[in-house]
Design a protein around this motif. Sequence first.
Motif, PDB file in Angstrom:
ATOM      1  N   TYR B 154       0.802  -1.223   0.000  1.00 12.29           N
ATOM      2  CA  TYR B 154       0.000   0.000   0.000  1.00 12.29           C
ATOM      3  C   TYR B 154       0.831   1.268   0.000  1.00 12.29           C
ATOM      4  O   TYR B 154       0.295   2.359  -0.133  1.00 12.29           O
ATOM      5  N   ILE B 158      -0.572   4.865  -1.313  1.00 12.27           N
ATOM      6  CA  ILE B 158      -0.637   6.039  -0.452  1.00 12.27           C
ATOM      7  C   ILE B 158       0.273   7.144  -0.979  1.00 12.27           C
ATOM      8  O   ILE B 158      -0.076   8.321  -0.925  1.00 12.27           O
ATOM      9  N   VAL B 190      -1.559  15.164   6.065  1.00 12.01           N
ATOM     10  CA  VAL B 190      -1.308  13.863   6.693  1.00 12.01           C
ATOM     11  C   VAL B 190      -2.618  13.301   7.262  1.00 12.01           C
ATOM     12  O   VAL B 190      -2.901  12.102   7.138  1.00 12.01           O
ATOM     13  N   GLY B 191      -3.435  14.186   7.870  1.00 12.44           N
ATOM     14  CA  GLY B 191      -4.715  13.745   8.418  1.00 12.44           C
ATOM     15  C   GLY B 191      -5.590  13.107   7.351  1.00 12.44           C
ATOM     16  O   GLY B 191      -6.194  12.051   7.561  1.00 12.44           O
ATOM     17  N   MET B 192      -5.607  13.739   6.185  1.00 10.23           N
ATOM     18  CA  MET B 192      -6.419  13.203   5.080  1.00 10.23           C
ATOM     19  C   MET B 192      -5.889  11.837   4.650  1.00 10.23           C
ATOM     20  O   MET B 192      -6.672  10.911   4.397  1.00 10.23           O
ATOM     21  N   LEU B 193      -4.550  11.703   4.594  1.00  7.41           N
ATOM     22  CA  LEU B 193      -3.960  10.407   4.239  1.00  7.41           C
ATOM     23  C   LEU B 193      -4.360   9.350   5.252  1.00  7.41           C
ATOM     24  O   LEU B 193      -4.696   8.212   4.902  1.00  7.41           O
ATOM     25  N   LEU B 194      -4.321   9.735   6.550  1.00  4.03           N
ATOM     26  CA  LEU B 194      -4.670   8.779   7.610  1.00  4.03           C
ATOM     27  C   LEU B 194      -6.115   8.327   7.461  1.00  4.03           C
ATOM     28  O   LEU B 194      -6.423   7.128   7.523  1.00  4.03           O
ATOM     29  N   VAL B 195      -7.008   9.299   7.233  1.00  4.75           N
ATOM     30  CA  VAL B 195      -8.432   8.968   7.133  1.00  4.75           C
ATOM     31  C   VAL B 195      -8.696   8.059   5.941  1.00  4.75           C
ATOM     32  O   VAL B 195      -9.365   7.026   6.051  1.00  4.75           O
ATOM     33  N   SER B 197      -6.604   6.094   4.470  1.00  4.27           N
ATOM     34  CA  SER B 197      -5.995   4.779   4.669  1.00  4.27           C
ATOM     35  C   SER B 197      -6.822   3.943   5.626  1.00  4.27           C
ATOM     36  O   SER B 197      -6.932   2.726   5.463  1.00  4.27           O
ATOM     37  N   PHE B 198      -7.385   4.616   6.633  1.00  7.34           N
ATOM     38  CA  PHE B 198      -8.247   3.913   7.589  1.00  7.34           C
ATOM     39  C   PHE B 198      -9.426   3.298   6.845  1.00  7.34           C
ATOM     40  O   PHE B 198      -9.737   2.112   7.004  1.00  7.34           O
ATOM     41  N   ASP B 199     -10.072   4.118   5.992  1.00  4.52           N
ATOM     42  CA  ASP B 199     -11.199   3.598   5.208  1.00  4.52           C
ATOM     43  C   ASP B 199     -10.749   2.471   4.291  1.00  4.52           C
ATOM     44  O   ASP B 199     -11.427   1.457   4.139  1.00  4.52           O
ATOM     45  N   SER B 201      -8.276   0.417   4.723  1.00 10.71           N
ATOM     46  CA  SER B 201      -7.968  -0.825   5.427  1.00 10.71           C
ATOM     47  C   SER B 201      -9.254  -1.570   5.781  1.00 10.71           C
ATOM     48  O   SER B 201      -9.280  -2.800   5.812  1.00 10.71           O
ATOM     49  N   ILE B 204     -10.073  -3.431   2.746  1.00 13.53           N
ATOM     50  CA  ILE B 204      -9.169  -4.575   2.556  1.00 13.53           C
ATOM     51  C   ILE B 204      -9.642  -5.752   3.406  1.00 13.53           C
ATOM     52  O   ILE B 204      -9.756  -6.885   2.927  1.00 13.53           O
ATOM     53  N   VAL B 205      -9.948  -5.454   4.681  1.00 15.29           N
ATOM     54  CA  VAL B 205     -10.382  -6.531   5.579  1.00 15.29           C
ATOM     55  C   VAL B 205     -11.660  -7.158   5.047  1.00 15.29           C
ATOM     56  O   VAL B 205     -11.803  -8.396   5.005  1.00 15.29           O
TER      57      VAL B 205
END
Lengths: 201, 247
Positions: B154, B158, B190-195, B197-199, B201, B204-205
């Motif tokens: 990923y 990203i 960075v916050g936008m990247l985190l959000v 990536s959270f979605d 992931s 992915i699960v």
Amino acid sequence: MHIAEGVLSAPVLATGAALTAGATVFGLKRMDYEQLPGVAVLSAVFFVAALIHVPVGPVAAHLVLNGLCGLLLGWLAFPAILVGLTLQAILFNFGGLTTLGLNAFNMGAPAVLVGYVCSFGLNSANPAVRTVAEFSAGAGAVLLSGILVACSLVVTGESFQTAAWLVVAAHVPVMVVEGIVTVFIVEFVRRVRPEMLQGYA
Amino acid sequence: MQIEEFAPGESFIHRMDPRVKITATVVFSIVVALHSSVNGELAALALALVLVLAARIGFGSVLRRLAVVNVFTVFLWFLLPFTARGEAIGTVGPLAVYGEGVDQALQITLKSNAIVLTVIALLGTSRIFVLVHALSHMGVPDKLVHLLFFCYRYLHVIHEEYGKLVKAMKVRGFIPRTDLHTYRSYAYLVGMLLVRSFDRSKRIVAAMKCRGFKDRFYILHHYDMRRSDYVLAACSFVAAAGLLVVR
């Protein structure tokens, strides 16, 4: 800050490697397979964030964000940081293989520590308390990392004493920037995806 | 982000069993990092150069990598000769130069360059997925291997999203300065990247569950050590042992 190859003495490197191995195994035990993709993807975000150089006066420093990593991942910050540093060592030759364990400990231990200590203030109703907790997580983790790097140098040899002081001094402005950036990031995440702050800890 | 630039290639080093490469790199790095004589370190550097030549990879890109590493060693050259303890061997302007410090700076420079060249020649010539796969054959804990695998998988996605966000900021006239606006803008990036990536992931699960994932990746491809791999493994251990003997 990564310590390069060939600087540190064998006992320092071995201690770092052993501590990192223990903490990583402990962190992995607390992570189930359902969490794994989430941790890995966050680890990739921290890898990319380290490519961002922010201006600090006349120079630029790259973001470290190990405090934020600790706030979001708790103990799992350890494996996440180890994975990020491994990829940096192989892909960009930052840091190195023999120093991997020590570098991961110097970054990871402060992350886990501030993750635990500062998470108490993180969900306070009082915005001032939250800001203090977030700032001290971001700034504290970088400061502690700087101190650990300096200690590793001093334990290796007396001739590194000046270098060690310079390392700590260089971390001070970065520390302030990291604190500010961490506050903004956490407040952003709180507004957009508050469930991310529930943490893995 | 220029990565895996040395991985495409046809040399015998590219074809080596990745398990041999990983073991040889680790053994070599440890031996060199803990070496304490300039002669041995010169020999190690020569050996590393031979590996780079044998791998037939672009020398220009190798030099660019070395330049980055040597920013740190140059810093040490400005520092250690003047701050070490012991007997002064001369002066530069008002500063005394200490022999011990010069020796240390020289040794660190030789060691770090030798190790970095070896890592480039041996590990850089394999794709990360191949190395990660080899690690799972070498007894590294499954979860750690999977973390490495997913993280690298990923990373590109990203990084691409990061590139888009940076482009969007530039289009809007963002110029980084030392001020709160800059720090807030980078933080939101960075916050936008985190959000995102959270979605991601979560998706992915969900996708893994749909496909019946049961906490395990099955390894279908197993490595076979060929005779050439045994020869190379033996050579690298002899070389490492040789370095231990050189004083």
